[in-house]
Scaffold this active site. Structure first.
Site, PDB file in Angstrom:
ATOM      1  N   SER A 189       8.360  -5.230  -1.056  1.00 42.43           N
ATOM      2  CA  SER A 189       7.825  -6.187  -0.084  1.00 42.43           C
ATOM      3  C   SER A 189       8.866  -6.490   0.996  1.00 42.43           C
ATOM      4  O   SER A 189       8.518  -6.697   2.159  1.00 42.43           O
ATOM      5  CB  SER A 189       7.384  -7.465  -0.795  1.00 42.43           C
ATOM      6  OG  SER A 189       8.438  -7.983  -1.568  1.00 42.43           O
TER       7      SER A 189
ATOM      8  N   LYS B 226       4.477 -15.617   1.377  1.00 44.93           N
ATOM      9  CA  LYS B 226       5.923 -15.440   1.238  1.00 44.93           C
ATOM     10  C   LYS B 226       6.577 -16.759   0.861  1.00 44.93           C
ATOM     11  O   LYS B 226       6.090 -17.836   1.277  1.00 44.93           O
ATOM     12  CB  LYS B 226       6.521 -14.980   2.570  1.00 44.93           C
ATOM     13  CG  LYS B 226       5.999 -13.651   3.041  1.00 44.93           C
ATOM     14  CD  LYS B 226       6.680 -12.541   2.313  1.00 44.93           C
ATOM     15  CE  LYS B 226       6.017 -11.219   2.607  1.00 44.93           C
ATOM     16  NZ  LYS B 226       6.382 -10.189   1.666  1.00 44.93           N
TER      17      LYS B 226
ATOM     18  N   ASN C 139       6.433   2.877  -4.511  1.00 46.81           N
ATOM     19  CA  ASN C 139       6.172   1.680  -3.696  1.00 46.81           C
ATOM     20  C   ASN C 139       7.318   1.367  -2.741  1.00 46.81           C
ATOM     21  O   ASN C 139       8.479   1.603  -3.037  1.00 46.81           O
ATOM     22  CB  ASN C 139       5.948   0.465  -4.597  1.00 46.81           C
ATOM     23  CG  ASN C 139       5.295  -0.676  -3.848  1.00 46.81           C
ATOM     24  OD1 ASN C 139       4.345  -0.457  -3.099  1.00 46.81           O
ATOM     25  ND2 ASN C 139       5.798  -1.882  -4.013  1.00 46.81           N
TER      26      ASN C 139
ATOM     27  N   ASN D 270       7.304 -14.096  -4.998  1.00 48.98           N
ATOM     28  CA  ASN D 270       8.669 -13.713  -5.334  1.00 48.98           C
ATOM     29  C   ASN D 270       9.593 -14.895  -5.110  1.00 48.98           C
ATOM     30  O   ASN D 270       9.312 -15.770  -4.294  1.00 48.98           O
ATOM     31  CB  ASN D 270       9.147 -12.581  -4.406  1.00 48.98           C
ATOM     32  CG  ASN D 270       8.634 -11.213  -4.856  1.00 48.98           C
ATOM     33  OD1 ASN D 270       8.236 -11.028  -5.998  1.00 48.98           O
ATOM     34  ND2 ASN D 270       8.653 -10.270  -3.938  1.00 48.98           N
TER      35      ASN D 270
ATOM     36  N   ASN E  11      11.140   2.336  -3.948  1.00 49.03           N
ATOM     37  CA  ASN E  11      11.850   1.810  -5.115  1.00 49.03           C
ATOM     38  C   ASN E  11      12.510   2.901  -5.965  1.00 49.03           C
ATOM     39  O   ASN E  11      13.591   2.711  -6.520  1.00 49.03           O
ATOM     40  CB  ASN E  11      10.887   1.000  -5.996  1.00 49.03           C
ATOM     41  CG  ASN E  11      10.308  -0.201  -5.262  1.00 49.03           C
ATOM     42  OD1 ASN E  11      10.730  -0.518  -4.150  1.00 49.03           O
ATOM     43  ND2 ASN E  11       9.340  -0.860  -5.870  1.00 49.03           N
TER      44      ASN E  11
ATOM     45  N   ALA F 118       2.334  -2.997  -4.806  1.00 46.84           N
ATOM     46  CA  ALA F 118       1.198  -2.920  -3.868  1.00 46.84           C
ATOM     47  C   ALA F 118       1.723  -2.828  -2.444  1.00 46.84           C
ATOM     48  O   ALA F 118       2.743  -3.431  -2.126  1.00 46.84           O
ATOM     49  CB  ALA F 118       0.319  -4.160  -3.997  1.00 46.84           C
TER      50      ALA F 118
ATOM     51  N   LYS G  63      11.971 -12.104 -13.383  1.00 46.80           N
ATOM     52  CA  LYS G  63      11.354 -11.338 -12.281  1.00 46.80           C
ATOM     53  C   LYS G  63      12.273 -11.358 -11.063  1.00 46.80           C
ATOM     54  O   LYS G  63      12.424 -10.347 -10.358  1.00 46.80           O
ATOM     55  CB  LYS G  63       9.982 -11.938 -11.944  1.00 46.80           C
ATOM     56  CG  LYS G  63       9.353 -11.423 -10.639  1.00 46.80           C
ATOM     57  CD  LYS G  63       8.855  -9.995 -10.743  1.00 46.80           C
ATOM     58  CE  LYS G  63       8.622  -9.275  -9.438  1.00 46.80           C
ATOM     59  NZ  LYS G  63       7.696  -9.823  -8.499  1.00 46.80           N
TER      60      LYS G  63
ATOM     61  N   ASN H  74      13.728  -8.320  -8.365  1.00 47.42           N
ATOM     62  CA  ASN H  74      13.659  -8.313  -6.891  1.00 47.42           C
ATOM     63  C   ASN H  74      15.044  -8.372  -6.245  1.00 47.42           C
ATOM     64  O   ASN H  74      15.263  -7.800  -5.174  1.00 47.42           O
ATOM     65  CB  ASN H  74      12.821  -9.492  -6.385  1.00 47.42           C
ATOM     66  CG  ASN H  74      11.369  -9.364  -6.789  1.00 47.42           C
ATOM     67  OD1 ASN H  74      10.862 -10.197  -7.515  1.00 47.42           O
ATOM     68  ND2 ASN H  74      10.702  -8.319  -6.349  1.00 47.42           N
TER      69      ASN H  74
END
Ligand code: KPL
Length: 317
Positions: A262, A83, A259, A108, A207, A134, A189, A193
């Site tokens: 995270s 993380k 998913n 991330n 999501n 994932a 990216k 997020n």
């Protein structure tokens, strides 16, 4: 390390991304060592192997070397998948490893490259961004939840390992490309997020719910739009790229519909989240630029309240 030598790769962190990444590396024939923090997880991985559950439910078992003492390991490249709140600690661990391994941040958030470069030197740092979904199912199992894209490149632009890594992941069937402008890729990216992660974590939804529920979609789109203004203000993204961020975020929602993000996984497990390096970073930079980011500020507040145990379930009041 010349072009003909195989690369010894360590994957630091065995959460969802670390396990998915390690499985891809093993399936392309690489020698991989998972570097984990907990002895208990190391034992579980040694006993069971690394198990990847594909989207069709098929279970694939990968033998991996495991170490709970990262600083003892000699590798050429460490893929950092911890993380973003643990990036500094990861940098210190890599600094104590023998040799001078390069590192690739596959994390991330904004600022990971800077943290690694400050301690290890910018020439040793590569960045990667992935939109593969994932979910960790146990210490040794990970479920693949939707394909995306992996982009890799050097922190300073080009890096000799970037092409090698692209070839390795491509052999594993991943959709991968090399970029010489990873700062831009990291921001692109991060926009994904910034929209998906806090909204799914606050509402405890996968999501795909962002596409199905207009109320959630509106918040996610507004958060990405605000962050795009900041990226534009910093000169990292053009106006077109910032605007394209919204569409990209919605595309990732579609590709990873099943998913659980995270951040949702962190909230469900009572762990600290990456809000500080996502929406929190946007708010901090926006303040410096005098750009208004009310939606991101509100999302940060709500996630902080959840982290503090002040609200359970959907919106805090
Ligand atoms: O990166 C992700 C995350 O959950 O952190 C996405 C791509 C949004 C997949 O859920």
């Amino acid at each position: 390390m010349d072009g003909a030598e195989p690369i010894r790769i360590g994957v630091l962190g065995a959460g969802a991304v670390g396990k998915l990444t390690a499985a891809a590396l093993v399936s392309s024939g690489m020698s991989v060592r998972l570097l984990v923090r907990r002895q208990e997880q190391a034992a579980s991985l040694r006993q069971n192997g690394l198990v990847l559950v594909n989207s069709d439910g098929k279970r694939l078992r990968f033998p991996v070397a495991v170490s709970a003492d990262p600083v003892a390991e000699a590798v050429d490249l460490v893929m950092v998948t911890v993380k973003s709140i643990d990036t500094e600690q990861a940098a210190r661990q890599v600094a104590a490893m023998p040799g001078t391994p390069c590192v690739l941040s596959l994390q991330n958030g904004l600022g990971n490259g800077e943290t690694l470069a400050a301690l290890l030197g910018p020439e040793r740092v590569l960045l990667g961004v992935s939109t593969y979904g994932a979910t960790a199912q146990s210490d040794y199992e990970v479920a693949a939840r939707g394909s995306g894209e992996l982009v890799v490149g050097g922190y300073l632009g080009c890096h000799p390992l970037a092409d090698k890594l692209a070839a390795i992941f491509s052999k594993a069937g991943w959709n991968v490309r090399v970029s010489s402008d990873m700062q831009r890729e990291v921001w692109k990216k991060a926009l994904v997020n910034i929209g998906i992660n806090p909204v799914t974590a606050i509402h405890r939804v996968p999501n795909g719910a962002i596409l199905e529920r207009p109320d959630l979609r509106q918040i996610a789109v507004a958060a990405v739009w605000e962050a795009g203004q900041v990226a534009q203000g910093l000169g990292v993204l053009s106006a077109d790229e910032a605007a394209a961020g919204v569409e990209r975020m919605l595309l990732v929602c579609r590709a990873t519909a099943a998913n659980r993000s995270s951040m949702l996984q962190d909230v469900e497990k009572g762990r600290r989240t990456e809000i500080g390096s996502l929406n929190g970073a946007v708010v901090r930079m926006a303040d410096e630029l005098s750009v208004a980011t009310p939606v991101n500020r509100e999302l940060v507040n709500r996630i902080r309240q959840i982290e503090a145990g002040n609200c359970d379930g959907a919106y805090c009041t």
